[in-house]
Each structure stands twice: as C-alpha cells, then as structure tokens.
Design a protein around this motif. Structure first.
Motif, PDB file in Angstrom:
ATOM      1  N   THR A   1      15.612  -2.955  16.610  1.00  0.00           N
ATOM      2  CA  THR A   1      14.190  -2.200  17.604  1.00  0.00           C
ATOM      3  C   THR A   1      14.533  -0.803  16.791  1.00  0.00           C
ATOM      4  OG1 THR A   1      13.210  -3.845  18.948  1.00  0.00           O
ATOM      5  CG2 THR A   1      12.467  -1.548  18.476  1.00  0.00           C
ATOM      6  N   GLU A   2      15.542  -0.083  17.012  1.00  0.00           N
ATOM      7  CA  GLU A   2      15.723   1.015  16.693  1.00  0.00           C
ATOM      8  C   GLU A   2      16.091   1.283  15.475  1.00  0.00           C
ATOM      9  OE1 GLU A   2      17.502   2.766  21.400  1.00  0.00           O
ATOM     10  OE2 GLU A   2      18.787   2.108  19.379  1.00  0.00           O
ATOM     11  N   ARG A   3      16.883   1.151  14.736  1.00  0.00           N
ATOM     12  CA  ARG A   3      17.523   0.252  13.960  1.00  0.00           C
ATOM     13  C   ARG A   3      15.238   0.553  12.923  1.00  0.00           C
ATOM     14  NH1 ARG A   3      22.783  -0.981  12.672  1.00  0.00           N
ATOM     15  NH2 ARG A   3      23.394  -1.652  14.583  1.00  0.00           N
ATOM     16  N   LEU A   4      15.212  -0.582  13.132  1.00  0.00           N
ATOM     17  CA  LEU A   4      13.640  -0.030  12.501  1.00  0.00           C
ATOM     18  C   LEU A   4      12.759   0.642  12.767  1.00  0.00           C
ATOM     19  CD1 LEU A   4      12.060  -4.318  13.089  1.00  0.00           C
ATOM     20  CD2 LEU A   4      13.310  -3.270  10.878  1.00  0.00           C
ATOM     21  N   ASP A   5      12.647   1.275  13.505  1.00  0.00           N
ATOM     22  CA  ASP A   5      11.840   2.781  14.500  1.00  0.00           C
ATOM     23  C   ASP A   5      12.551   4.193  13.039  1.00  0.00           C
ATOM     24  OD1 ASP A   5       9.653   2.584  15.224  1.00  0.00           O
ATOM     25  OD2 ASP A   5      11.290   1.531  16.901  1.00  0.00           O
ATOM     26  N   HIS A   6      14.296   3.422  13.000  1.00  0.00           N
ATOM     27  CA  HIS A   6      14.804   4.989  12.285  1.00  0.00           C
ATOM     28  C   HIS A   6      14.145   5.220  10.964  1.00  0.00           C
ATOM     29  CE1 HIS A   6      17.761   8.055  11.841  1.00  0.00           C
ATOM     30  NE2 HIS A   6      17.842   7.214  10.140  1.00  0.00           N
ATOM     31  N   ILE A   7      14.085   3.814  10.095  1.00  0.00           N
ATOM     32  CA  ILE A   7      14.062   3.310   8.866  1.00  0.00           C
ATOM     33  C   ILE A   7      12.740   3.374   8.821  1.00  0.00           C
ATOM     34  CG2 ILE A   7      13.420   1.511   7.170  1.00  0.00           C
ATOM     35  CD1 ILE A   7      15.728  -0.083   8.373  1.00  0.00           C
ATOM     36  N   TRP A   8      11.552   3.783  10.024  1.00  0.00           N
ATOM     37  CA  TRP A   8      10.125   4.014   8.936  1.00  0.00           C
ATOM     38  C   TRP A   8      10.670   5.049   9.752  1.00  0.00           C
ATOM     39  CZ3 TRP A   8       5.753   2.037   8.095  1.00  0.00           C
ATOM     40  CH2 TRP A   8       4.129   2.516   8.253  1.00  0.00           C
ATOM     41  N   SER A   9      11.115   6.226  10.357  1.00  0.00           N
ATOM     42  CA  SER A   9      11.107   7.271  10.700  1.00  0.00           C
ATOM     43  C   SER A   9      10.960   8.270   9.581  1.00  0.00           C
ATOM     44  CB  SER A   9      11.578   7.707  11.939  1.00  0.00           C
ATOM     45  OG  SER A   9      10.875   6.924  12.886  1.00  0.00           O
ATOM     46  N   THR A  10      12.230   8.267   8.674  1.00  0.00           N
ATOM     47  CA  THR A  10      13.199   8.718   7.258  1.00  0.00           C
ATOM     48  C   THR A  10      12.199   8.025   6.136  1.00  0.00           C
ATOM     49  OG1 THR A  10      14.499   7.127   8.011  1.00  0.00           O
ATOM     50  CG2 THR A  10      15.285   8.669   9.480  1.00  0.00           C
ATOM     51  N   THR A  11      11.187   7.348   6.328  1.00  0.00           N
ATOM     52  CA  THR A  11      11.112   6.919   4.603  1.00  0.00           C
ATOM     53  C   THR A  11       9.683   7.199   4.452  1.00  0.00           C
ATOM     54  OG1 THR A  11      11.072   4.016   5.067  1.00  0.00           O
ATOM     55  CG2 THR A  11       9.604   4.357   3.425  1.00  0.00           C
ATOM     56  N   HIS A  12       9.469   8.142   3.482  1.00  0.00           N
ATOM     57  CA  HIS A  12       8.699   8.883   2.507  1.00  0.00           C
ATOM     58  C   HIS A  12       7.557   8.107   3.049  1.00  0.00           C
ATOM     59  CE1 HIS A  12       5.758  11.118   0.048  1.00  0.00           C
ATOM     60  NE2 HIS A  12       6.539  11.806   0.282  1.00  0.00           N
ATOM     61  N   ALA A  13       6.412   8.824   2.553  1.00  0.00           N
ATOM     62  CA  ALA A  13       4.708   7.907   3.563  1.00  0.00           C
ATOM     63  C   ALA A  13       4.838   7.496   2.159  1.00  0.00           C
ATOM     64  CB  ALA A  13       4.054   9.573   3.459  1.00  0.00           C
ATOM     65  N   ASP A  14       5.163   7.923   0.716  1.00  0.00           N
ATOM     66  CA  ASP A  14       4.765   7.164  -0.209  1.00  0.00           C
ATOM     67  C   ASP A  14       4.537   5.572  -0.482  1.00  0.00           C
ATOM     68  OD1 ASP A  14       3.136   8.965  -0.696  1.00  0.00           O
ATOM     69  OD2 ASP A  14       4.943  10.027  -2.658  1.00  0.00           O
ATOM     70  N   TYR A  15       5.724   5.775   0.670  1.00  0.00           N
ATOM     71  CA  TYR A  15       6.755   3.477   0.411  1.00  0.00           C
ATOM     72  C   TYR A  15       7.569   3.433   1.704  1.00  0.00           C
ATOM     73  CZ  TYR A  15       9.022   6.080  -3.318  1.00  0.00           C
ATOM     74  OH  TYR A  15       9.113   6.674  -4.636  1.00  0.00           O
ATOM     75  N   ARG A  16       5.771   2.998   2.570  1.00  0.00           N
ATOM     76  CA  ARG A  16       5.435   3.057   3.293  1.00  0.00           C
ATOM     77  C   ARG A  16       3.825   2.646   3.717  1.00  0.00           C
ATOM     78  NH1 ARG A  16       7.061   7.159   8.360  1.00  0.00           N
ATOM     79  NH2 ARG A  16       5.444   8.596   8.547  1.00  0.00           N
ATOM     80  N   GLY A  17       3.778   1.916   5.382  1.00  0.00           N
ATOM     81  CA  GLY A  17       1.956   1.609   5.498  1.00  0.00           C
ATOM     82  C   GLY A  17       2.050   0.887   6.646  1.00  0.00           C
ATOM     83  N   TYR A  18       0.752   0.054   6.028  1.00  0.00           N
ATOM     84  CA  TYR A  18       0.198  -1.144   7.647  1.00  0.00           C
ATOM     85  C   TYR A  18      -0.645  -1.870   6.732  1.00  0.00           C
ATOM     86  CZ  TYR A  18       1.243   2.833  10.715  1.00  0.00           C
ATOM     87  OH  TYR A  18       1.281   3.259  11.898  1.00  0.00           O
ATOM     88  N   ALA A  19      -0.565  -3.081   7.075  1.00  0.00           N
ATOM     89  CA  ALA A  19      -1.121  -4.867   6.376  1.00  0.00           C
ATOM     90  C   ALA A  19      -2.328  -4.464   6.581  1.00  0.00           C
ATOM     91  CB  ALA A  19      -0.343  -5.397   6.424  1.00  0.00           C
ATOM     92  N   GLY A  20      -2.619  -3.969   5.173  1.00  0.00           N
ATOM     93  CA  GLY A  20      -4.051  -4.463   4.840  1.00  0.00           C
ATOM     94  C   GLY A  20      -4.626  -5.483   5.100  1.00  0.00           C
ATOM     95  N   GLU A  21      -6.237  -5.716   4.306  1.00  0.00           N
ATOM     96  CA  GLU A  21      -6.612  -6.893   4.269  1.00  0.00           C
ATOM     97  C   GLU A  21      -6.180  -7.970   2.993  1.00  0.00           C
ATOM     98  OE1 GLU A  21     -10.922  -5.687   3.018  1.00  0.00           O
ATOM     99  OE2 GLU A  21     -11.626  -4.795   4.463  1.00  0.00           O
ATOM    100  N   ARG A  22      -5.860  -6.516   2.692  1.00  0.00           N
ATOM    101  CA  ARG A  22      -4.762  -8.355   1.397  1.00  0.00           C
ATOM    102  C   ARG A  22      -3.789  -9.625   1.729  1.00  0.00           C
ATOM    103  NH1 ARG A  22      -1.502  -6.492  -1.914  1.00  0.00           N
ATOM    104  NH2 ARG A  22      -0.852  -4.539  -1.464  1.00  0.00           N
ATOM    105  N   TRP A  23      -3.707  -8.732   3.538  1.00  0.00           N
ATOM    106  CA  TRP A  23      -2.143 -10.169   3.975  1.00  0.00           C
ATOM    107  C   TRP A  23      -3.479 -11.061   4.911  1.00  0.00           C
ATOM    108  CZ3 TRP A  23       2.743  -8.735   4.368  1.00  0.00           C
ATOM    109  CH2 TRP A  23       3.867  -7.653   3.468  1.00  0.00           C
ATOM    110  N   PRO A  24      -1.895 -11.600   5.585  1.00  0.00           N
ATOM    111  CA  PRO A  24      -2.920 -12.351   5.842  1.00  0.00           C
ATOM    112  C   PRO A  24      -3.575 -11.726   7.153  1.00  0.00           C
ATOM    113  CG  PRO A  24      -1.051 -12.819   5.714  1.00  0.00           C
ATOM    114  CD  PRO A  24      -1.125 -11.949   5.149  1.00  0.00           C
ATOM    115  N   GLU A  25      -4.214 -12.461   7.921  1.00  0.00           N
ATOM    116  CA  GLU A  25      -5.137 -11.814   9.296  1.00  0.00           C
ATOM    117  C   GLU A  25      -4.014 -11.139  10.718  1.00  0.00           C
ATOM    118  OE1 GLU A  25      -9.336 -11.805  12.526  1.00  0.00           O
ATOM    119  OE2 GLU A  25      -8.759 -13.010  10.749  1.00  0.00           O
TER     120      GLU A  25
END
Length: 201
Positions: free
Chosen positions: A130-154
């Motif tokens: 979990t800490e590894r994933l959170d570190h990746i999320w914290s250091t990834t530029h906003a252009d390359y991260r986001g949140y699953a939207g309507e195109r993803w399964p509910e």
C-alpha cells in the motif's frame, strides 16, 4: 471507490516544498463526491517534511491550536479536515511530518502522532505494498494519473488509475491497485525498488 479510515504514509522520504504542495492536492482530480467534499479522501494521510517546511507552514497563519510537538492549520481543507504538523523526536533526532486529521474525531492528532512514531521507529526500513502504491500516486504527474470514470465497470468507478508502459501495447491506463510487482518496481525510484516488504500495521 476510495474510503479513508486509517492513518497511512503516502510518501517515502522527506518531501521538498514543491512535493509537499503537490501532495496537498493529491486528490484534486477526484470527482465531486461526498468523500471529496468532506475531505475523507485525505483524512489520515501523512508524510515527512523538512524543518524548513514545518517552520514555513507555522508562520503562514496563527495556528488553530498548538500542543507541544504539533500544531493544526487554521484553514481547513474541507469539512472538519485540516493539516496537522508534527516535530517528533525519533531515534535521537527531531523529524517533521504533515498529516490530515479530522478535528471532529477527538484525539485524532494524538493517534496520528503515535502511529508516525511507531512506524518511523522500526529498525529496518521497509515499505508495504500500500505504501509503494501511495508513493507512486504521490509522485506521478497529474497528467498520468486520475480516477476511473464512466468508461470503467461500475464497481471500479472512482478508483485511482495510473498510466503504465504496456510493452507492445504502448502506454495503458490501469487501476492503481491492479499494478503488478514488476510495474510497481518500474514506477518506483531505484533507491526504493529493493526495500523489503513491511508488514502492515
């Protein structure tokens, strides 16, 4: 969907001022939801900063309160969630941290302080998945991260996503939680790739 219910370290190492401000808005791309409006996406997240950043934040505004080794920001992120800054003696030296705490949860800042001291006092430097994933999320530029939207399964909507290199497929968007160990290793800086796995507290 992200729900925040416990304290967690979201960045490995000492954040620079630029990184600190970047992490203040690490969920800025989240859809307008109850979790974002109430600050639940941030509640419980913490990371290490330098003495200079700690003192800089202390001087911005008079704190909401000051209790020995910690102070809370007067300006709330949203709802009852605000920044708490810590100056904690750990292994014979003072280290500095920032965390988001719910001011309606009695004793939340003290509990976070105890979690930080326990986590950072461990004799072997290690990271949980979990800490590894959170570190990746914290250091990834906003252009390359986001949140699953309507195109993803509910069932996946609202979950964090990140762009990864997919070999012959080029770059692909994946759920952060679905990254393989190889993909996690590729996204971590070299000095963090080979840390042993820590047991989650």
């Amino acid at each position: 969907m992200i729900t925040q219910s416990s304290f967690r370290k979201v960045f490995e190492g000492v954040a620079t001022r630029r990184e600190m401000f970047h992490m203040f808005d690490r969920h800025g791309q989240a859809s307008i939801s109850k979790a974002r409006l109430t600050g639940r996406l941030y509640d419980g997240e913490w990371f290490e900063i330098s003495a200079a950043e700690h003192d800089y934040m202390f001087e911005i505004l008079p704190p909401l309160w000051l209790r020995g080794d910690m102070f809370a920001m007067r300006e709330f992120m949203t709802g009852s969630i605000t920044s708490v800054f810590f100056a904690l003696p750990i292994d014979g030296r003072t280290r500095y941290f920032h965390g988001y705490c719910d001011m309606l949860a009695r004793g939340s800042a003290e509990r976070m302080r105890d979690v930080i001291v326990e986590r950072e006092s461990r004799p072997v430097r290690a990271m949980t998945r979990t800490e590894r994933l959170d570190h990746i999320w914290s250091t990834t530029h906003a252009d390359y991260r986001g949140y699953a939207g309507e195109r993803w399964p509910e069932c996946d909507r609202g979950s964090r996503t990140v762009t990864v290199y997919g070999g012959s497929q080029g770059t692909v968007l994946k759920l952060l939680d679905d990254l393989t160990e190889v993909e996690i290793s590729a996204k971590l800086p070299v000095h963090l790739r080979y840390l042993p796995a820590a047991i989650a507290a």
